[in-house]
Every structure is written in C-alpha cells, then in structure tokens.
Design a protein around this motif. Sequence first.
Motif, mmCIF file in Angstrom:
data_model
loop_
_atom_site.group_PDB
_atom_site.id
_atom_site.type_symbol
_atom_site.label_atom_id
_atom_site.label_comp_id
_atom_site.label_asym_id
_atom_site.label_seq_id
_atom_site.Cartn_x
_atom_site.Cartn_y
_atom_site.Cartn_z
ATOM 1 N N VAL A 244 0.651 -1.139 -0.103
ATOM 2 C CA VAL A 244 -0.038 -0.110 0.132
ATOM 3 C C VAL A 244 0.948 1.253 0.087
ATOM 4 N N HIS A 248 1.573 4.098 -2.933
ATOM 5 C CA HIS A 248 1.188 5.490 -2.950
ATOM 6 C C HIS A 248 2.157 6.237 -3.304
ATOM 7 N N SER A 306 -1.701 2.116 5.033
ATOM 8 C CA SER A 306 -3.110 1.606 5.041
ATOM 9 C C SER A 306 -4.079 2.709 4.066
ATOM 10 N N GLN A 307 -5.115 2.577 3.781
ATOM 11 C CA GLN A 307 -6.073 3.202 2.996
ATOM 12 C C GLN A 307 -6.435 4.375 3.886
ATOM 13 N N LYS A 311 -5.878 8.709 3.552
ATOM 14 C CA LYS A 311 -6.711 9.774 3.406
ATOM 15 C C LYS A 311 -6.232 11.118 3.801
#
Length: 473
Positions: A244, A248, A306-307, A311
């Motif tokens: 992840v 990104h 992590s997603q 954010k």
Amino acid sequence: MAKIEEGNGFDLRSGTDKLTDNGKGSSYVSAPEVNGVPGETSVDKYGFTGGAQQHTGTFAEEIPIEVLRQREAKWLEMLNSWDKWMAKKHNKVRERCQKGIPPSLRGRAWLYLTGAKVRREQNQGKFQELDSQPGDPKWIDIIERDLHRQFPFHEMFAARGGHGQQDLLRVLKAYTLHRPEEGYCQAQAPIAAVLLMHMPAEDAFWVLVQICEKYLPGYYSTGLEAIQLDGEILYALLRRVSPVAHGHLKKHKLEPILYMTEWYMCAFSRTLPWASVLRVWDMFLCEGVKILFRVGLVLLKCMLGSQEKLKACQGLYETMERLRAIQPQYMQEVFLVHEIIELVVSEKDIEKEHHAQLRRWKETHGDLHCKSPPRMHGAKAIMTAEPPSRQDLRQRPTIIVESPLAPKTVGEKDKDPKESEKTEEEKLKKTLPLPQETVIPYIPPTDPSPLLKHLTAQGSKESLSSAEHDTYL
C-alpha cells in the motif's frame, strides 16, 4: 532518480525550536551563554535542555537499577574477552545490543563493535598528528559554520566555542585530512556529535572513520551516489513490506532521495527521540546498515501503510509533510525496537537488491563516479575481514589503584622486606605500561593534592583526552 548536485555539501534542516526552561529535566544548570541565550535551563538525563529531542519521560522504557547493574557486569565480561564472544557467541552479543547497551558502557561498546578500538591501536599517534595540522581552509571554514547547528539544545554543544564544539571541529578536520579526496559532508557533523557525547575526540574520530568506510561507504562522497542507490533499495524492499505504501509513493512519483536522505546519512540522529536514537545506534553498530533499512521501512509502513492513513495525504506535498512529521507513537523506543527486531530484512536481501539496482544504475547513468569499498554488514563482518590481535583488544585503564588492604600470601609474609622491595621493583620494570598510559599509584586519602594537581593540569582543549576511559571496579 532525482538528480543530485555535484559536490558533497548536504543541507540539513536547521532547528527552529527555541530554548525553553519549562521542559522536564533531571537537573537545572546555569548557562552563561547558550548559543547567545543567557539564563538557566533544565537538563534531561541525556544532556538536552530543550528542542524536539529533549526527554520528557513519555513512552520511555525505564530499566530497574538492579537489571542495569547486571547488564553492566555482563558487558564488562564481554569486553574483557571480546574476540572470544564475537567468534563463539555473536548471537548473544547481538541480543544484548538489541536490549540496549548500558549507558555507562555505551561509548566503549561502540568502540569495540565498530572495530575502531583495533584501528586506533594500529595507528597510534595518527589522530594527534592530524590534529596538529592546520587543515584545508576551505573545509575548516565550512565546518566552523556548521558547528552551532549540531544539537544546539545539548549542553555539550550549546556554548559557542565550548569544548564540545572545539572537539567536533577537531574530529571533522582530522577526517578531511585522513580522506582528502572525500573532504567534509555536512551529514557527518551530527554523526560525529553523537559519538562525542559518548567518548573522547580520538575515539570518536576512529569510530567516524569506521562508519564512513565500513558501514556506509560512499555516503559522504561527491555526488551522493551510494545514498541514491540505497534509496532505490529501500523503495524496492517496501514493495514487499507494505504494498500500500509502495503503491502510494509510486502513484505520486515521490522518489526515495526526497525523504530518506537525512534519515540514512545522519543514521536517524536528527529524526527520532533520543532514547530511540541510542537504541537504533546500538543495533546499527552491531548488525550494520540493515537496521537503517528496517527503521525506514517501519516508519513508511506505519505512516502510509493503510488506505485509512492515506486519506490525510492525497498528494505529493501532503505525503512529504506527513513523512516530515512522523507521529510520536511510531518513534517511541519500545514500539520501534520491537518492530525493527520483528521485521525480516536480512543482509542477503539488501545485497541481492543492491546488485539489481547497480545494474539499473549502469544502464541509465553509466559507471559510478565514486568507487567505494564493499559494505561491511556489522561488527561480525568487520572482525572476520580484519581479525584483530589480542594485544589490540586489550583494555588500557588510565588509573590503576593498588589497594593497601589486599591480603598477602603466606610466602610473601615470610620474605625479607628489602628483598620484597627489590622483587617488586623488578616486577614493576617488567610490567611498565606503554608510553600512552599514565599509571597513578595509590595515594592515601589524607593527601589528595598530587592527584588533584595531575587532574587539573590539563588544558581546556584537552577536556576529553583519548586516555580518559572510565575504570569500573
């Protein structure tokens, strides 16, 4: 890869914190002038009077005094038979470094782990020779301008022109004379400063030499090619550790050189809380550069793994800001050390990726301009490559105290006093210390003046000499 300007200057972030007197410190000292600011400051147990790295006690691991004394005894035993421990019980040495080296022995342990003790013994007088030379004015000017930037909130380096800054200048100048083709890089200053907090200038110089030549070869050379290669290795390893976070960074084309340069070149000494810095260095000097990779991977995974965490950083700028302000809980000593130990990244993983990145570099950039010696992965590799003699590892205490209460053997009681005196003189002649040692005989407590005279005769420049090792009885 990002282009790096030719030259080995490295612009480190200057601290913007202001001196404060309301931190939680272990004591208060009167500071006539701390980087131009007069007044009293509180000092924590590491010597910091303020700034982001001042110890507050939050999340700190406190070792019970009995446990600390046991660890000291174990480390003293290891240091007295260092070659045997490294040859037969290296795993135990590594475990004890992971638990944290006792503060009272950290400087001595670092000296042995890096092989700097052997290097110093094999080059007697070399540091003094370099120290006596004026140095290249070009480098001296740059170093002098950098002195006040190194841990300005630490009591050792706070006073302009104080003994800490003087010793830092001596160590860095000596390195430019030792490696004139490499000169000086700004990222070496915090490395040398951390070492000076734990050992005299001569020892700090030799440990710095070992770090630059064995642990991080090529890091401080012109062009910073080695650090760029390690940035690509970190990025490749991240794909496996945290897909992840890797995705990104790839999406926003955030190249490793933009966020990991200061981490690696300063060995996290300007990034982590001080308790964590010391624990990372204990492991780094024992196990090698894989520890720096593990720290970097842990921080990237914790911040971008992590997603939910992503954010808060939807673009390149926000991601950079997030990596510049790592959340304290992820840098906390107990958590970080546990994550470093648990993360499986070995020397083989790093070397395999290093060869892959080197091939890609040659395809896109051609051959490396700076030919660095091969990297040594920690204390065991250094000792295996250059086996030391028992003589080089021998500890050399400065003060030898003979107790008048020591029991005499039966044979000694029956001897004639004059004969005993002669034999003692003969023994003393045979066991005279090497020239650099200073043996101070036992002086009765009723007349301490000769000892005091000896101790106060040193000039301010020699505030910490290489002979001033603690003697643990």
